[in-house]
Design an enzyme around this catalytic site. Structure first.
Site, PDB file in Angstrom:
ATOM      1  N   ARG A   1       0.848  -1.204   0.000  1.00 53.99           N
ATOM      2  CA  ARG A   1       0.000   0.000   0.000  1.00 53.99           C
ATOM      3  C   ARG A   1       0.884   1.255   0.000  1.00 53.99           C
ATOM      4  O   ARG A   1       0.989   1.961  -0.981  1.00 53.99           O
ATOM      5  CB  ARG A   1      -0.954  -0.020   1.215  1.00 53.99           C
ATOM      6  CG  ARG A   1      -2.118   0.957   1.115  1.00 53.99           C
ATOM      7  CD  ARG A   1      -1.767   2.409   1.336  1.00 53.99           C
ATOM      8  NE  ARG A   1      -1.244   2.664   2.677  1.00 53.99           N
ATOM      9  CZ  ARG A   1      -0.760   3.845   3.052  1.00 53.99           C
ATOM     10  NH1 ARG A   1      -0.726   4.867   2.214  1.00 53.99           N
ATOM     11  NH2 ARG A   1      -0.261   4.011   4.269  1.00 53.99           N
ATOM     12  N   ASP A   2       1.559   1.499   1.112  1.00 48.15           N
ATOM     13  CA  ASP A   2       2.348   2.734   1.239  1.00 48.15           C
ATOM     14  C   ASP A   2       3.440   2.776   0.174  1.00 48.15           C
ATOM     15  O   ASP A   2       3.791   3.837  -0.340  1.00 48.15           O
ATOM     16  CB  ASP A   2       2.963   2.794   2.645  1.00 48.15           C
ATOM     17  CG  ASP A   2       3.206   4.219   3.118  1.00 48.15           C
ATOM     18  OD1 ASP A   2       2.978   5.146   2.339  1.00 48.15           O
ATOM     19  OD2 ASP A   2       3.641   4.396   4.268  1.00 48.15           O
TER      20      ASP A   2
ATOM     21  N   HIS B   1       4.879   3.791  12.897  1.00 55.68           N
ATOM     22  CA  HIS B   1       5.075   3.786  11.439  1.00 55.68           C
ATOM     23  C   HIS B   1       6.206   4.766  11.106  1.00 55.68           C
ATOM     24  O   HIS B   1       6.102   5.959  11.382  1.00 55.68           O
ATOM     25  CB  HIS B   1       3.759   4.214  10.783  1.00 55.68           C
ATOM     26  CG  HIS B   1       3.803   4.338   9.293  1.00 55.68           C
ATOM     27  ND1 HIS B   1       3.335   3.345   8.459  1.00 55.68           N
ATOM     28  CD2 HIS B   1       4.239   5.336   8.470  1.00 55.68           C
ATOM     29  CE1 HIS B   1       3.473   3.729   7.190  1.00 55.68           C
ATOM     30  NE2 HIS B   1       4.024   4.932   7.171  1.00 55.68           N
TER      31      HIS B   1
ATOM     32  N   HIS C   1       9.480   6.211   8.483  1.00 54.11           N
ATOM     33  CA  HIS C   1      10.129   6.322   7.169  1.00 54.11           C
ATOM     34  C   HIS C   1      11.620   6.545   7.390  1.00 54.11           C
ATOM     35  O   HIS C   1      12.035   7.077   8.417  1.00 54.11           O
ATOM     36  CB  HIS C   1       9.512   7.464   6.359  1.00 54.11           C
ATOM     37  CG  HIS C   1       8.198   7.086   5.750  1.00 54.11           C
ATOM     38  ND1 HIS C   1       8.039   6.835   4.416  1.00 54.11           N
ATOM     39  CD2 HIS C   1       6.993   6.862   6.318  1.00 54.11           C
ATOM     40  CE1 HIS C   1       6.786   6.500   4.175  1.00 54.11           C
ATOM     41  NE2 HIS C   1       6.112   6.514   5.313  1.00 54.11           N
TER      42      HIS C   1
ATOM     43  N   CYS D   1       5.783   9.368  -0.052  1.00 58.83           N
ATOM     44  CA  CYS D   1       4.455   9.953   0.041  1.00 58.83           C
ATOM     45  C   CYS D   1       4.301  10.899  -1.125  1.00 58.83           C
ATOM     46  O   CYS D   1       5.108  11.812  -1.296  1.00 58.83           O
ATOM     47  CB  CYS D   1       4.277  10.697   1.361  1.00 58.83           C
ATOM     48  SG  CYS D   1       2.690  11.530   1.433  1.00 58.83           S
TER      49      CYS D   1
ATOM     50  N   ASN E   1       9.878   3.823   3.224  1.00 53.23           N
ATOM     51  CA  ASN E   1       9.532   3.392   4.574  1.00 53.23           C
ATOM     52  C   ASN E   1      10.719   2.660   5.185  1.00 53.23           C
ATOM     53  O   ASN E   1      11.627   2.203   4.490  1.00 53.23           O
ATOM     54  CB  ASN E   1       8.382   2.379   4.509  1.00 53.23           C
ATOM     55  CG  ASN E   1       7.036   3.021   4.270  1.00 53.23           C
ATOM     56  OD1 ASN E   1       6.295   3.296   5.204  1.00 53.23           O
ATOM     57  ND2 ASN E   1       6.706   3.275   3.010  1.00 53.23           N
TER      58      ASN E   1
HETATM   59  N1  COA Z   1     -13.481   4.980  -3.780  1.00 49.48           N
HETATM   60  C1  COA Z   1     -13.784   5.185  -5.064  1.00 49.48           C
HETATM   61  N2  COA Z   1     -14.046   6.397  -5.574  1.00 49.48           N
HETATM   62  C2  COA Z   1     -13.988   7.444  -4.725  1.00 49.48           C
HETATM   63  C3  COA Z   1     -13.690   7.288  -3.374  1.00 49.48           C
HETATM   64  C4  COA Z   1     -13.418   5.988  -2.907  1.00 49.48           C
HETATM   65  N3  COA Z   1     -13.093   5.740  -1.651  1.00 49.48           N
HETATM   66  N4  COA Z   1     -13.719   8.477  -2.797  1.00 49.48           N
HETATM   67  C5  COA Z   1     -14.038   9.376  -3.730  1.00 49.48           C
HETATM   68  N5  COA Z   1     -14.204   8.752  -4.910  1.00 49.48           N
HETATM   69  C6  COA Z   1     -14.558   9.362  -6.186  1.00 49.48           C
HETATM   70  C7  COA Z   1     -15.891  10.047  -6.087  1.00 49.48           C
HETATM   71  O1  COA Z   1     -16.925   9.141  -6.362  1.00 49.48           O
HETATM   72  C8  COA Z   1     -15.754  11.118  -7.141  1.00 49.48           C
HETATM   73  O2  COA Z   1     -15.935  10.533  -8.403  1.00 49.48           O
HETATM   74  P1  COA Z   1     -16.712  11.303  -9.575  1.00 49.48           P
HETATM   75  O3  COA Z   1     -15.953  12.572  -9.788  1.00 49.48           O
HETATM   76  O4  COA Z   1     -16.642  10.343 -10.714  1.00 49.48           O
HETATM   77  O5  COA Z   1     -18.078  11.519  -9.031  1.00 49.48           O
HETATM   78  C9  COA Z   1     -14.273  11.520  -7.069  1.00 49.48           C
HETATM   79  O6  COA Z   1     -13.628  10.396  -6.485  1.00 49.48           O
HETATM   80  C10 COA Z   1     -14.014  12.749  -6.234  1.00 49.48           C
HETATM   81  O7  COA Z   1     -14.615  12.628  -4.989  1.00 49.48           O
HETATM   82  P2  COA Z   1     -14.627  13.794  -3.905  1.00 49.48           P
HETATM   83  O8  COA Z   1     -15.397  13.319  -2.736  1.00 49.48           O
HETATM   84  O9  COA Z   1     -15.022  15.095  -4.545  1.00 49.48           O
HETATM   85  O10 COA Z   1     -13.175  13.833  -3.433  1.00 49.48           O
HETATM   86  P3  COA Z   1     -11.868  14.721  -3.741  1.00 49.48           P
HETATM   87  O11 COA Z   1     -11.580  14.793  -5.192  1.00 49.48           O
HETATM   88  O12 COA Z   1     -11.896  15.961  -2.929  1.00 49.48           O
HETATM   89  O13 COA Z   1     -10.808  13.708  -3.080  1.00 49.48           O
HETATM   90  C11 COA Z   1     -10.472  11.962  -1.451  1.00 49.48           C
HETATM   91  C12 COA Z   1     -10.888  13.383  -1.691  1.00 49.48           C
HETATM   92  C13 COA Z   1     -10.285  11.787   0.038  1.00 49.48           C
HETATM   93  C14 COA Z   1     -11.586  11.064  -1.937  1.00 49.48           C
HETATM   94  C15 COA Z   1      -9.204  11.655  -2.246  1.00 49.48           C
HETATM   95  O14 COA Z   1      -8.282  12.692  -2.077  1.00 49.48           O
HETATM   96  C16 COA Z   1      -8.568  10.377  -1.807  1.00 49.48           C
HETATM   97  O15 COA Z   1      -9.095   9.292  -2.007  1.00 49.48           O
HETATM   98  N6  COA Z   1      -7.378  10.489  -1.226  1.00 49.48           N
HETATM   99  C17 COA Z   1      -6.610   9.379  -0.717  1.00 49.48           C
HETATM  100  C18 COA Z   1      -5.179   9.802  -0.665  1.00 49.48           C
HETATM  101  C19 COA Z   1      -4.332   8.706  -0.117  1.00 49.48           C
HETATM  102  O16 COA Z   1      -4.605   7.523  -0.219  1.00 49.48           O
HETATM  103  N7  COA Z   1      -3.229   9.144   0.478  1.00 49.48           N
HETATM  104  C20 COA Z   1      -2.292   8.280   1.064  1.00 49.48           C
HETATM  105  C21 COA Z   1      -2.694   7.875   2.410  1.00 49.48           C
HETATM  106  S1  COA Z   1      -1.840   8.650   3.710  1.00 49.48           S
HETATM  107 ZN    ZN Z   2       4.018   6.070   5.428  1.00 51.99          ZN
END
Ligand code: COA
Ligand code: ZN
Length: 332
Positions: free
Chosen positions: A15-16, A207, A209, A240, A249
């Site tokens: 994942r990470d 956790h 890095h 990241c 990591n």
């Molecule tokens: N699974 C699938 N699709 C998802 C989803 C999920 N968990 N969360 C949001 N989406 C989709 C929405 O359905 C939407 O799709 P559409 O435009 O086709 O309708 C699109 O993504 C945008 O959703 P929105 O709620 O407006 O989110 P955003 O664009 O502001 O993004 C997050 C916010 C949180 C959803 C996004 O930034 C994210 O998933 N980030 C994870 C980052 C990550 O994993 N970082 C590392 C971990 S530390």
């Molecule tokens: Zn990390």
């Protein structure tokens, strides 16, 4: 120094680590790596994340990876989620623990998930409802718990405040992350001790890095105050996408190598991990940061150099020692 007799290593490379890789890693390779890691004795693995595929395209195949990975008895298959949509997907796929990450720095949290800490807490509450409904434990991860690349050192009170909010949501575990590898051993030790003292009985994951080469030193510091569960990433994969200069990591096989050298039990077969690490390097197609996979184990005997073998009938290490001391003990 005081050490635990056993440590749990929680693998996060798939994942990470994988989320950082540019070229899409074929699903079959991801599945094979998950399976090799659990075959080597990994008992907790953060398989993937159920987040927006637009935010993290590399993990868009989360459902498929989860469905195809072997489910070994005694292994906890865990995932990261960032909103209730992700939590529902994860629960449907059969995830056994949900990791919810909130950064203890607002700027970093916005960079990571486009939300303020308070907005993230609202999401966490919705996730906790999904988790509770499905009977799946939730882990409260405190990211950037030592320092933020944009605002500098993060005050400990802020981290503890965020931990309080997670505990109110009923998390089964807390998790402190030095997400950018900026934390110093003393600081990390202080923080680990403070979280454990505030929430006695609540398990803690650390956790780390290795961005600035301090990950193993931080492990030693955290073990000294009682930490026994560490995240690590095969080959030292990772980084990241939302933090400048972030790199890998803490490397799983380097961690296990050190722990075994200290006589600490992990239940993991180091040779199996080294084979998995070599495979990961082939799959991602570039050199990873792990040290032991490239240098060899420090307690393994290497072959005698050929130029020595060619001389004076030397065949074994004992022959070489005999030549050096001509039968006399080293200090005789
Ligand atoms: N699974 C699938 N699709 C998802 C989803 C999920 N968990 N969360 C949001 N989406 C989709 C929405 O359905 C939407 O799709 P559409 O435009 O086709 O309708 C699109 O993504 C945008 O959703 P929105 O709620 O407006 O989110 P955003 O664009 O502001 O993004 C997050 C916010 C949180 C959803 C996004 O930034 C994210 O998933 N980030 C994870 C980052 C990550 O994993 N970082 C590392 C971990 S530390
Ligand atoms: Zn990390």
């Amino acid at each position: 120094m005081k050490f635990p007799s056993a440590v749990t290593v929680r693998e996060v490379g798939t994942r990470d680590g994988f989320q950082m890789e540019r070229g899409f890693i074929p699903t079959a390779d991801k599945v094979q790596i998950v399976d090799e890691l659990t075959a080597a004795g990994i008992r907790r693995i953060e398989v993937t994340s159920f987040v927006s595929p637009r935010a993290v395209p590399q993990l868009a195949d989360a459902e498929e990876v989860f469905a195809r990975a072997a489910r070994r008895p005694g292994v906890s298959y865990e995932v990261l989620v960032a909103n209730s949509q992700g939590a529902r997907r994860a629960v449907a796929a059969g995830a056994e623990r949900l990791l919810v990450v909130i950064a203890a720095s607002d700027v970093f949290n916005r960079a990571n998930v486009n939300m303020t800490m308070r907005q993230s807490l609202k999401q966490a509450q919705q996730i906790s409802e999904v988790a509770r409904g499905a009977g799946v434990p939730m882990i409260g991860a405190l990211a950037a718990a030592t320092a933020c690349p944009y605002t500098g050192e993060v005050p400990q009170e802020r981290v503890l405040w965020l931990a309080d909010q997670f505990v109110e949501l009923g998390v089964s575990e807390l998790y402190v992350a030095d997400s950018m590898g900026m934390g110093y051993p003393k600081q990390l030790q202080r923080l680990t001790a403070a979280v454990m003292e505030r929430f006695p009985g609540l398990p803690l994951i650390v956790h780390l890095h290795n961005t600035r080469g301090m990950a193993l030193a931080n492990v030693m510091a955290a073990m000294e105050v009682g930490a026994t569960t560490f995240d690590a990433s095969i080959g030292g994969l990772g980084g990241c996408p939302f933090a400048p200069g972030a790199s890998g990591n803490l490397c799983t096989e380097d961690l296990v190598h050190m722990l075994h050298g200290l006589g600490i039990d992990t239940g993991i077969d180091l040779d199996g991990l080294l084979a998995a690490s070599a495979r990961v390097e082939r799959v991602v197609g570039h050199r990873l940061e792990g040290a032991v996979v490239h240098a060899g184990k420090s307690f393994q005997a290497f072959p005698i150099p050929p130029q020595l073998l060619a001389r004076e009938g030397v065949r074994t290490v004992q022959d070489v020692e005999g030549l050096a001391f001509k039968g006399r003990p080293p200090n005789g």
